[in-house]
Scaffold this active site. Structure first.
Site, PDB file in Angstrom:
ATOM      1  N   PRO A 164      11.543   0.996   5.783  1.00  0.00           N
ATOM      2  CA  PRO A 164      11.171   2.008   6.305  1.00  0.00           C
ATOM      3  C   PRO A 164      10.745   3.179   6.009  1.00  0.00           C
ATOM      4  O   PRO A 164      12.232   4.041   5.210  1.00  0.00           O
ATOM      5  CB  PRO A 164      11.791   2.035   7.869  1.00  0.00           C
ATOM      6  CG  PRO A 164      13.090   1.606   6.779  1.00  0.00           C
ATOM      7  CD  PRO A 164      12.674   0.572   6.012  1.00  0.00           C
TER       8      PRO A 164
ATOM      9  N   GLN B 288      13.054   0.664  13.521  1.00  0.00           N
ATOM     10  CA  GLN B 288      14.687   0.817  12.618  1.00  0.00           C
ATOM     11  C   GLN B 288      15.013   1.519  13.554  1.00  0.00           C
ATOM     12  O   GLN B 288      14.491   2.897  14.396  1.00  0.00           O
ATOM     13  CB  GLN B 288      14.491   1.639  11.603  1.00  0.00           C
ATOM     14  CG  GLN B 288      16.057   1.648  11.099  1.00  0.00           C
ATOM     15  CD  GLN B 288      16.043   2.760   9.787  1.00  0.00           C
ATOM     16  OE1 GLN B 288      15.590   3.957   9.617  1.00  0.00           O
ATOM     17  NE2 GLN B 288      16.076   1.445   8.724  1.00  0.00           N
TER      18      GLN B 288
ATOM     19  N   CYS C 258      21.575   6.145   6.337  1.00  0.00           N
ATOM     20  CA  CYS C 258      20.777   7.795   6.261  1.00  0.00           C
ATOM     21  C   CYS C 258      21.875   8.174   5.518  1.00  0.00           C
ATOM     22  O   CYS C 258      22.952   8.888   6.275  1.00  0.00           O
ATOM     23  CB  CYS C 258      19.883   8.874   7.894  1.00  0.00           C
ATOM     24  SG  CYS C 258      19.680  10.080   7.724  1.00  0.00           S
TER      25      CYS C 258
ATOM     26  N   ASP D  65      14.180   0.871  -6.979  1.00  0.00           N
ATOM     27  CA  ASP D  65      13.760   1.064  -8.450  1.00  0.00           C
ATOM     28  C   ASP D  65      12.871   0.157  -7.940  1.00  0.00           C
ATOM     29  O   ASP D  65      12.952  -0.010 -10.179  1.00  0.00           O
ATOM     30  CB  ASP D  65      14.322   1.279  -9.500  1.00  0.00           C
ATOM     31  CG  ASP D  65      16.099   2.830  -9.156  1.00  0.00           C
ATOM     32  OD1 ASP D  65      15.095   2.702  -8.502  1.00  0.00           O
ATOM     33  OD2 ASP D  65      15.919   2.915 -10.359  1.00  0.00           O
TER      34      ASP D  65
END
Length: 671
Positions: free
Chosen positions: A311, A365, A396, A520
């Site tokens: 998300p 979400q 978050c 990554d």
């Protein structure tokens, strides 16, 4: 236009030994024949992008020292001086108070112009929709009812073809469409293509009746209230206390429990009940309509061997997810939605839950700080939308969320966190997943303490990301199965959480869990390295923003040296998907342009494969200034917001007057 790539060797001294120069740390290694300077890079774009080079730049600095210097940086170097000695290059004095600050963090005070600002004289929706009934507001309507007057002030069409008309056979925006010439008859009527197959509609829309009842707080949440009462008494609902499961099922097995929206306060005449589920069905009543599923009977979320698009706030919109699905994404998830806004019936927040038919495995979400709102929102979504899983955002880090106790702040509020997970799991009939960080503060990990408990609380999948800004390889733990033992992650991978994995495996109360790689990943080598650690699936976030064709590279195990024309076709597809989703009128076009520009702030970091000295490109390596193999490839490498606007004009026509755009993060671009 490819001669710019030939001129680069003479300017940068190409032709030398590629290994003679040590690459700068944090900068992508590019072949010397393509490297250039910042000044020559922008001179090349200005000379090729216009009929004649810009004269105002030459007049502003005859010496040519600061031709492409950002305005904020120029003012900072001049110690905050006024515009003395400057010409048109510093035309916005309102940015001078912020000139002393470094270009870091977020543009929290950036100018935000709503799409309605660009459409002053709007036509009444009753005329746009060609409704037979008159306008409900009559003389009090604030919109225009004169089509001729509207056409006099309407801007020119942006192109000869309308995406909605060619795709669906009819454009619902009629005369207000910015491509109206493609489907307007000689008398201004809206034409319709007969026999064109209509595409399946986008699911999970907000019903108007449900919105009114949410705003008037007429909806009662029976399941949520019962679960919250048990939590307040210390009777934890969920899979752990099995003695409470029959009681809960019996209490909720009445016919009225099948529709949480039907348990309402007394309704007035004319009120229509909201939908009881994601689909209106008819036929015989079965046990599935009455008896609730037990936790062990819930559908499991299987990510084995699949590619999961994480998300992504702002950029992870429905058109972008369609692009990623076309390139091979298996699992998609909507943007973060705030539960309180959903319970209030905000249209903008419910729009984040929409699902395209091509998204076969899709989840939403939620973000919240309190068990009551999160549990009620979960019950509401369980009966009104169609999703495969619900994810809790516990990662978050932004202040707006963290200071209210939501996001990663829940990791320090384990009691509330436990009540949220248990309460939501009790009212949901689909898997519940959790996305958290390894910790709230740098080098202080908390995930290894929470992971063994999350299975007991009822979570089916836990995704963990690094607390730092450069989150390296992290974990995605599936708690719904009991496969072979979790392998020890090699310590050579920075940021991977061997302590978390060991803590989870060492607990006698919890079995071993499969893992999923995340963080990554920008090439198929990165994905293979993650899969070699024993992970079940791969979650991709920033890598999809830089190159959405990454999913194809991973599945085909190759580096795709994609051309600039192919990349432009991807952007054109996004623009078409955006016009289908947000509309082809002025508001829809400008909203599509805004999200396209936000995406371009990430796409400019991609370095073409044919230009790299060393493969693959690392996700945290910034590209130096280089001239591509053609003008378009060079333009796409620009980190200047004005060049992104130029790319958007290739797809969506010229921008409106006084158009302003700044990316969310100051480090992404400058004016």
């Amino acid at each position: 236009m490819a001669e710019g790539a030939v001129e680069a060797p003479a300017e940068s001294g190409g032709g030398g030994d590629p290994g003679a120069i040590e690459p700068e740390r944090g900068v992508a290694s590019i072949k010397l024949q393509y490297l250039t300077t910042k000044e020559h890079f922008h001179e090349f774009l200005e000379a090729k992008g216009q009929e004649t080079p810009s004269q105002e730049t030459e007049a502003g600095d005859p010496a040519g020292n600061d031709l492409a210097e950002p305005e904020a940086k120029r003012i900072r170097l001049e110690d905050g001086q006024m515009e003395d000695g400057q010409t048109e290059e510093a035309v916005e004095p309102r940015e001078q108070p912020q000139a002393q600050k470094r270009a870091r963090g977020q543009n929290k005070c950036r100018p935000h112009v709503k799409p309605t600002h660009y459409d002053k004289n709007r036509l009444c929706p009753s005329l746009v929709q060609e409704s037979a009934a008159k306008c409900f507001y009559g003389d009090r309507c604030r919109f225009l009812h004169d089509v001729g007057r509207y056409l006099e002030t309407k801007p020119a069409d942006l192109g000869p073809h309308c995406v909605l008309f060619e795709t669906f056979g009819r454009c619902p925006y009629g005369v207000t469409c910015r491509f109206a010439g493609a489907h307007l008859g000689p008398e201004g009527q809206n034409l319709v293509k007969e026999g064109l197959v209509q595409a399946p509609p986008v699911r999970n829309g907000l019903d108007k009746v449900l919105q009114q009842q949410l705003r008037k707080r007429k909806i009662h949440f029976k399941r949520a209230e019962q679960a919250l009462r048990q939590l307040s008494k210390g009777q934890l609902p969920g899979p752990t206390p099995e003695a409470t499961v029959p009681e809960v099922m019996e209490a909720e097995g009445a016919p009225g429990q099948d529709n949480c929206d039907a348990q309402q306060a007394p309704q007035g005449p004319g009120t229509v009940a909201p939908p009881s589920g994601p689909l209106r069905t008819c036929g015989p009543l079965t046990d599935e309509d009455v008896v609730r599923l037990q936790p062990c009977e819930k559908k499991r979320l299987d990510i084995s061997g699949k590619l999961y698009l994480a998300p992504l706030t702002t950029c992870g919109n429905l058109p972008f997810r369609r692009v990623c699905k076309r390139f091979g994404a298996d699992v998609t998830c909507g943007e973060m939605a705030v539960c309180t806004n959903l319970l209030q019936g905000q249209t903008s927040e419910w729009a984040l839950l929409k699902r395209h038919p091509c998204e076969d495995v899709f989840g939403v979400q939620l973000e919240g700080a309190f068990p009551d709102t999160m549990t009620k929102c979960a019950e509401l979504l369980n009966r009104t939308i169609e999703v495969d899983f619900v994810d809790i955002n516990v990662g978050c880090p932004i202040d707006l969320v963290y200071k209210k106790g939501g996001g990663c702040a829940l990791m320090n509020r384990s009691a509330k966190f436990q009540q949220i997970v248990r309460g939501m799991n009790q009212v949901l009939d689909m898997p519940l997943t959790v996305k958290l960080r390894t910790g709230v503060h740098e080098r202080v990990n908390l995930a290894h303490r929470l992971l063994p408990e999350l299975r007991d609380w009822g979570a089916a999948l836990v995704t963990s990301v690094s607390p730092g800004l450069s989150g390296s390889l992290s974990l995605s733990l599936s708690l719904s199965d009991s496969p072979p033992p979790c392998p020890s992650l090699p310590p050579s991978l920075p940021g991977c959480l061997p302590s978390s994995c060991t803590a989870a495996r060492g607990s006698s109360a919890t079995p071993s869990w499969p893992t999923g790689g995340n963080g990554d990943i920008l090439s198929y080598e990165d994905a293979n390295r993650a899969m070699q650690t024993g992970v079940a699936g791969i979650m991709i976030a920033r890598g999809a923003l830089l190159k959405p064709w990454l999913f194809t590279e991973i599945k085909e195990q190759r580096h795709w040296d994609i051309s600039s024309s192919e990349r432009l076709d991807i952007l054109r597809d996004f623009a078409h998907y955006g016009l289908e989703h947000w509309g082809s009128d002025t508001q829809g076009v400008e909203k599509t342009r805004r999200f396209l520009l936000e995406w371009l702030s990430f796409l400019c970091r991609y370095v073409p494969v044919g230009l790299l000295e060393r493969l693959p490109q690392r996700i945290n390596e910034r590209p130096p200034y280089y001239l591509g193999r053609d003008y378009l490839e060079t333009l796409m490498a620009s980190q200047k917001a004005a060049d992104w606007i130029r790319i958007s004009e290739m797809l969506l026509g010229p921008v409106p007057p006084n158009f302003v755009f700044l990316p969310k993060h100051k480090a992404n671009a400058y004016k």
